[in-house]
Design a protein around this motif. Structure first.
Motif, short mmCIF file in Angstrom:
data_model
loop_
_atom_site.label_atom_id
_atom_site.label_comp_id
_atom_site.label_asym_id
_atom_site.label_seq_id
_atom_site.Cartn_x
_atom_site.Cartn_y
_atom_site.Cartn_z
N LYS A 27 0.84 -1.19 0.00
CA LYS A 27 0.00 0.00 0.00
C LYS A 27 0.87 1.25 0.00
CE LYS A 27 -4.20 1.63 2.24
NZ LYS A 27 -5.14 1.38 3.34
N THR A 28 0.67 2.07 -1.02
CA THR A 28 1.40 3.32 -1.16
C THR A 28 0.40 4.42 -1.49
OG1 THR A 28 3.28 2.09 -2.06
CG2 THR A 28 3.31 4.46 -2.37
N ALA A 29 0.44 5.48 -0.72
CA ALA A 29 -0.48 6.62 -0.93
C ALA A 29 -1.93 6.17 -0.98
CB ALA A 29 -0.10 7.38 -2.20
N GLY A 30 -2.27 5.23 -0.08
CA GLY A 30 -3.64 4.78 0.05
C GLY A 30 -4.12 3.80 -1.00
N LYS A 31 -3.23 3.36 -1.88
CA LYS A 31 -3.62 2.44 -2.95
C LYS A 31 -2.67 1.25 -2.98
CE LYS A 31 -4.54 2.21 -7.87
NZ LYS A 31 -4.49 2.87 -9.15
#
Length: 96
Positions: A27-31
């Motif tokens: 998960k990176t930047a909410g995605k």
């Protein structure tokens, strides 16, 4: 069932059998971003070759200080593939 002498060999087999299946999500930047067995195996292979070129050989110990991550798994499988012994340590561990 086939016998494997190390987890690196098992990864090579599974990656060849299911190259487009997902192995990890991060998960990176909410995605979530997903990684396939093929991509992960390629990363492991490149790192395995790099640490082999540095002189790592079967039975050597590799200390890994990191939290759980794809980078942690990549390093572990690269070491396993060379027959090295992984010594996992986590960032939150502190000496007294």
């Amino acid at each position: 069932m086939k016998n494997y002498s190390n987890l690196g060999q098992l990864l090579d087999y599974i990656s060849a059998k299911f190259p487009e299946r997902y192995i990890f999500g991060e998960k990176t930047a909410g995605k979530y971003h997903w990684m396939t067995y093929s991509h992960f195996s390629s990363r492991v292979g490149r790192l395995r070759q790099s640490i082999y070129d540095l002189g790592l050989k079967k039975g050597d110990r590799v200390a890994l200080i990191a939290n759980n991550s794809i980078a942690w798994a990549t390093t572990a499988y690269a070491a396993y593939g060379l027959g090295a012994i992984l010594v996992p340590m986590y960032e939150v561990q502190k000496s007294s």
